[in-house]
Design a protein around this motif. Structure first.
Motif, mmCIF file in Angstrom:
data_model
loop_
_atom_site.group_PDB
_atom_site.id
_atom_site.type_symbol
_atom_site.label_atom_id
_atom_site.label_comp_id
_atom_site.label_asym_id
_atom_site.label_seq_id
_atom_site.Cartn_x
_atom_site.Cartn_y
_atom_site.Cartn_z
ATOM 1 N N GLU A 1 5.800 -22.023 11.751
ATOM 2 C CA GLU A 1 5.663 -22.706 13.041
ATOM 3 C C GLU A 1 5.815 -21.734 14.211
ATOM 4 N N LYS A 2 5.380 -22.166 15.392
ATOM 5 C CA LYS A 2 5.477 -21.371 16.603
ATOM 6 C C LYS A 2 6.832 -21.622 17.246
ATOM 7 N N LEU A 3 7.620 -20.565 17.475
ATOM 8 C CA LEU A 3 8.985 -20.682 18.004
ATOM 9 C C LEU A 3 9.174 -19.647 19.101
ATOM 10 N N THR A 4 8.613 -19.908 20.253
ATOM 11 C CA THR A 4 8.538 -18.898 21.315
ATOM 12 C C THR A 4 9.884 -18.565 21.948
ATOM 13 N N ASP A 5 10.938 -19.316 21.635
ATOM 14 C CA ASP A 5 12.267 -19.017 22.167
ATOM 15 C C ASP A 5 13.169 -18.373 21.119
ATOM 16 N N GLU A 6 12.600 -18.015 19.986
ATOM 17 C CA GLU A 6 13.425 -17.505 18.894
ATOM 18 C C GLU A 6 12.992 -16.096 18.461
ATOM 19 N N THR A 7 13.848 -15.482 17.652
ATOM 20 C CA THR A 7 13.613 -14.115 17.164
ATOM 21 C C THR A 7 13.335 -14.157 15.663
ATOM 22 N N LEU A 8 12.303 -13.453 15.248
ATOM 23 C CA LEU A 8 11.935 -13.379 13.838
ATOM 24 C C LEU A 8 12.350 -12.033 13.259
ATOM 25 N N LEU A 9 12.964 -12.050 12.086
ATOM 26 C CA LEU A 9 13.196 -10.833 11.309
ATOM 27 C C LEU A 9 12.070 -10.727 10.288
ATOM 28 N N LEU A 10 11.230 -9.729 10.438
ATOM 29 C CA LEU A 10 10.164 -9.459 9.479
ATOM 30 C C LEU A 10 10.683 -8.412 8.504
ATOM 31 N N TYR A 11 10.972 -8.833 7.287
ATOM 32 C CA TYR A 11 11.574 -7.961 6.274
ATOM 33 C C TYR A 11 10.463 -7.395 5.396
ATOM 34 N N CYS A 12 10.186 -6.099 5.544
ATOM 35 C CA CYS A 12 9.168 -5.450 4.718
ATOM 36 C C CYS A 12 9.770 -5.197 3.338
ATOM 37 N N ASP A 13 9.241 -5.884 2.350
ATOM 38 C CA ASP A 13 9.822 -5.839 1.015
ATOM 39 C C ASP A 13 8.936 -5.065 0.045
ATOM 40 N N GLN A 14 9.456 -4.894 -1.148
ATOM 41 C CA GLN A 14 8.791 -4.204 -2.256
ATOM 42 C C GLN A 14 8.540 -2.723 -1.932
ATOM 43 N N GLY A 15 7.401 -2.166 -2.368
ATOM 44 C CA GLY A 15 7.188 -0.735 -2.245
ATOM 45 C C GLY A 15 6.589 -0.314 -0.920
ATOM 46 N N TYR A 16 6.476 1.007 -0.745
ATOM 47 C CA TYR A 16 5.899 1.543 0.489
ATOM 48 C C TYR A 16 4.485 1.025 0.722
ATOM 49 N N GLY A 17 3.708 0.916 -0.350
ATOM 50 C CA GLY A 17 2.343 0.415 -0.199
ATOM 51 C C GLY A 17 2.306 -0.973 0.393
ATOM 52 N N ASP A 18 3.271 -1.816 0.005
ATOM 53 C CA ASP A 18 3.347 -3.172 0.553
ATOM 54 C C ASP A 18 3.688 -3.141 2.044
ATOM 55 N N HIS A 19 4.578 -2.253 2.439
ATOM 56 C CA HIS A 19 4.930 -2.128 3.853
ATOM 57 C C HIS A 19 3.675 -1.810 4.669
ATOM 58 N N ILE A 20 2.901 -0.840 4.178
ATOM 59 C CA ILE A 20 1.692 -0.419 4.893
ATOM 60 C C ILE A 20 0.632 -1.512 4.859
ATOM 61 N N GLN A 21 0.492 -2.163 3.720
ATOM 62 C CA GLN A 21 -0.552 -3.178 3.565
ATOM 63 C C GLN A 21 -0.336 -4.387 4.463
ATOM 64 N N PHE A 22 0.908 -4.840 4.573
ATOM 65 C CA PHE A 22 1.163 -6.110 5.259
ATOM 66 C C PHE A 22 1.610 -5.948 6.709
ATOM 67 N N ILE A 23 1.795 -4.694 7.155
ATOM 68 C CA ILE A 23 2.163 -4.495 8.562
ATOM 69 C C ILE A 23 1.018 -4.901 9.473
ATOM 70 N N ARG A 24 -0.180 -5.020 8.913
ATOM 71 C CA ARG A 24 -1.368 -5.417 9.689
ATOM 72 C C ARG A 24 -1.214 -6.786 10.347
ATOM 73 N N TYR A 25 -0.298 -7.611 9.850
ATOM 74 C CA TYR A 25 -0.180 -8.986 10.348
ATOM 75 C C TYR A 25 0.706 -9.101 11.590
ATOM 76 N N ILE A 26 1.277 -7.986 12.051
ATOM 77 C CA ILE A 26 2.143 -8.041 13.237
ATOM 78 C C ILE A 26 1.470 -8.712 14.439
ATOM 79 N N PRO A 27 0.200 -8.391 14.770
ATOM 80 C CA PRO A 27 -0.419 -9.025 15.948
ATOM 81 C C PRO A 27 -0.471 -10.540 15.890
ATOM 82 N N PHE A 28 -0.373 -11.127 14.697
ATOM 83 C CA PHE A 28 -0.425 -12.580 14.555
ATOM 84 C C PHE A 28 0.940 -13.233 14.741
ATOM 85 N N LEU A 29 1.968 -12.408 14.905
ATOM 86 C CA LEU A 29 3.329 -12.929 15.066
ATOM 87 C C LEU A 29 3.823 -12.882 16.504
#
Length: 536
Positions: A270-298
Motif C-alpha cells: 500500500e501507499k504510505l506517504t507518512d511512513e518510512t520503509l526499510l528495504l532489506y536487500c536479502d540473499q546474495g550480491y546478485g540479488d541485491h543488484i538485480q532487485f535494486i532496480r525497483y527503488i524508483p517505484f517506492l
C-alpha cells in the motif's frame, strides 16, 4: 504443567516473576533460556543463557547456549561451546554431529572431515559415523573414497535412509544421472528418510518433471512443516513457471538471516506517504543488484526509504540513486544504524508487492552506471589495446552445494576461446579455485583491483563483451547494459525461467543454456563460433 501443555507464554511469565525476585538465579535463567528456545526466540535465549553460563557452566546450559549460537548462525561460537561439552560427555555422537555441521556451514570442509574421522574412529560400528565420513569425503572432493565409503555404509546398513540419500547425491553431482539419483532417493524414502522427498523433488525439477516435483515438495511440507527450505523450493518451482502469486506465497518462507527475522511490520504494497520503509536487500550480491532496480517505484509510496545492503554495494548504489534525484532514499550496510522504520520488505519480494509481473520487468536495458574516474583508471592501466576486450567470470560464490556445482564452470572449458587471436581476456573472478590466470597467462587478472562492486563496474565498463557463469557479475553486467554471454546450467535458477536464449531481466545478456548435464562443450563451441564471427 504449563510447559507440558505447551503454554509457553504463561510459563515464561512465571519464570520472569521468579527472576524479578531472584535475578541472579542461574538455574531459573537456564530454564527460561530453554523455554525461549522452544519458542524459537533465539536472541532472547542467547542473552539469558549467557548470563547463566557466566555464573555456572553446567552441561545443559552449555548445550543450550551452543544450540542457540548454532541457530543464530554464529557457528564459530557454537563450535567452541560444543567442544566444551566433550568435558561432560567425550563420546557423544550428537556433539560430533553438530560440530561437523557447523564447520560445513562455515565451508571449512577439511575441519569437518577431521571431526568425521574422529567420530568414525570412536564409533566405528555406528551408522551416523559412516554417513558423516561419507558426506565429508564428498565435501572435500574425494569422490573415489566417498563412493567406496558409501558402498560400505549401504552394505553395513542397507536400510540407512541417509546413506541412500548420499548415494543419490553422488549420482546427481558426480555423474549428472538424475534417473539413478531418483532411484536412490526413492529407496531412501522406503527406508524412512523423510528428507529424501525434498531431494527427489529437486531432482524431478532439474529433469523438468514439474508435476512430480510439486507432489514431492508438498509431501515433504506435509511431513516436515517446520523445514522452511522445502516451502521455499516449492516457491521457486512455481516462479520458474512465472506463477508469481503461488511462487511468492511459498518463496517468502525461505530461510532468512537471523537479523532479518527480527524485522517487524511487513509491507503489503500500500501507499504510505507518512511512513518510512526499510528495504532489506536479502540473499546474495546478485540479488541485491538485480532487485535494486525497483527503488524508483517506492519513492512516491513512502516519506523515506532506507535501504539495507552490503558494504560492497553501497558506493555503487549511492551514486546511481543520488540524493539530488532520490532525496528520500538512504543506504546503510548495518541494521543497527537504521534507527527506526514503520514497514519493511525484502528486496527479492518487490515484484510481488509492487504487482509487476515477470513479463513487464523494468529497466531491462540497464539501470546502473560506472564511475567515470575509476573507469578511466582501469582503461589507462589495463585496456590500452585494439583487441576485442572480453571479461570472464566462471565461479559463483555463496551458494549451496547443488548451486555451487551447477554454477561453476572449470576454466579448462574456456581453453578453446582463450586460443583465439585478437582477443584480450580479463578475469573478474574472485576466489579463483582453478588458478586460471596462472594456468592461462593470456588472461589479465583484475581481482586485486576489485575491492567493491563499484570497482568491478568500473573495470567491466571497459570490456566489449562479458562471458560468465550465473554469478553476481553477470547481474552487474546486465545492469550496466554490457553485451554479455551467460552460461546457465541445465537445471538453472528460477529467475531465468525456462528461457534458453534471452532473459527479461537484462536485454544485453544472451543465454547459453546447458544441453548436456555433464559438460559445457556444446555451449562453449557456440560462443566460440560467435566470437569468430565477431572477429571476421
Amino acid at each position: 504443567m504449563l510447559l507440558q501443555k505447551r503454554e509457553y507464554d504463561a510459563a515464561g511469565r512465571i519464570y520472569l516473576e521468579l527472576l524479578s525476585k531472584t535475578p541472579d538465579d542461574d538455574i531459573l535463567q537456564a530454564f527460561l533460556g530453554r523455554l525461549y528456545i522452544k519458542q524459537k526466540k533465539y536472541k532472547a535465549a542467547e542473552r539469558i543463557l549467557e548470563k547463566a553460563y557466566n555464573k555456572r557452566k553446567s552441561a545443559p546450559t552449555v548445550a543450550s547456549l551452543a544450540y542457540c549460537k548454532y541457530k543464530l548462525k554464529k557457528y564459530d561460537d557454537s563450535i567452541i561451546l560444543y567442544e566444551e561439552l566433550f568435558k561432560y560427555d567425550p563420546d557423544n555422537i550428537k556433539i560430533y554431529d553438530r560440530i561437523i555441521e557447523a564447520f560445513r556451514n562455515l565451508e571449512m570442509y577439511d575441519f569437518a572431515h577431521a571431526y568425521a574421522l574422529k567420530l568414525y574412529s570412536k564409533h566405528p560400528d555406528k551408522e551416523q559415523s559412516f554417513v558423516r565420513l561419507t558426506q565429508s569425503l564428498i565435501d572435500i572432493g574425494d569422490i573415489k573414497n566417498a563412493e567406496e565409503m558409501c558402498a560400505k555404509t549401504i552394505q553395513a546398513f542397507p536400510k540407512s535412509g541417509a546413506a541412500w540419500i548420499i548415494a543419490g547425491t553422488l549420482q546427481e553431482f558426480s555423474y549428472c544421472n538424475e534417473e539413478l539419483a531418483q532411484e536412490c532417493y526413492l529407496t531412501a524414502i522406503e527406508n524412512g528418510a523423510v528428507s529424501a522427498y525434498y531431494h527427489l523433488a529437486v531432482s524431478y525439477q532439474k529433469a523438468g518433471r514439474f508435476d512430480d516435483a510439486e507432489k514431492n515438495y508438498k509431501k515433504m511440507i506435509e511431513l516436515m512443516p517446520q523445514e522452511d527450505y522445502s516451502q521455499a523450493a516449492l516457491g521457486t518451482l512455481y516462479l520458474t513457471q512465472k506463477d508469481i502469486l503461488r511462487g511468492y506465497e511459498y518463496f517468502q518462507k525461505r530461510e532468512k538471516a537471523p537479523e532479518a527475522r527480527t524485522l517487524k511490520n511487513l509491507w503489503n504494497g500500500e501507499k504510505l506517504t507518512d511512513e518510512t520503509l526499510l528495504l532489506y536487500c536479502d540473499q546474495g550480491y546478485g540479488d541485491h543488484i538485480q532487485f535494486i532496480r525497483y527503488i524508483p517505484f517506492l519513492t512516491d509510496k513512502f516519506k523515506s526509504v532506507r535501504v539495507l545492503t552490503r558494504e560492497s554495494c553501497i558506493e555503487l548504489f549511492k551514486r546511481n540513486y543520488p540524493k539530488n534525484t532520490y532525496p528520500n532514499v538512504e543506504f546503510y550496510d548495518e541494521l543497527k544504524n537504521i534507527s527506526n522504520y514503520d514497514k519493511y520488505v525484502m528486496a527479492t519480494d518487490l515484484p510481488y508487492y509492487l504487482n509487476i509481473d515477470f513479463d513487464h520487468i523494468p529497466f531491462a536495458g540497464g539501470y546502473l552506471n560506472a564511475d567515470e574516474t575509476k573507469s578511466k583508471y582501469f582503461r589507462e592501466k589495463y585496456f590500452q589495446t585494439d583487441k576485442l576486450k572480453v571479461g570472464l567470470c566462471w565461479k559463483a560464490g555463496g551458494a549451496g552445494m547443488r548451486a555451487a556445482i551447477n554454477r561453476t564452470i572449470n576454466i579448462d572449458y574456456f581453453k578453446k576461446l582463450l586460443g583465439l587471436e585478437n582477443l584480450q581476456f580479463y578475469s573478474f573472478q574472485l576466489d579463483d579455485i582453478f588458478n586460471a590466470c596462472e594456468k592461462y597467462p593470456q588472461i589479465i587478472d583484475l581481482s586485486n583491483e576489485l575491492k567493491s562492486f563499484d570497482d568491478t563496474a568500473a573495470g567491466m565498463s571497459n570490456v566489449d563483451l562479458f562471458i560468465s557463469a550465473d554469478t553476481s557479475c553477470i547481474h552487474l553486467a546486465g545492469a550496466l547494459g554490457i553485451k554479455s554471454f551467460m552460461l546457465i546450467p541445465y537445471c538453472s535458477d528460477w529467475r531465468w525461467f525456462k528461457d534458453a536464449k534471452h532473459t527479461n531481466w537484462y536485454s544485453s545478456v544472451e543465454i547459453f543454456k546447458q544441453k548436456d548435464r555433464q559438460d559445457w562443450f556444446i555451449e562453449v563451441d557456440m560462443i566460440y563460433e560467435k566470437l569468430r564471427n565477431i572477429m571476421i
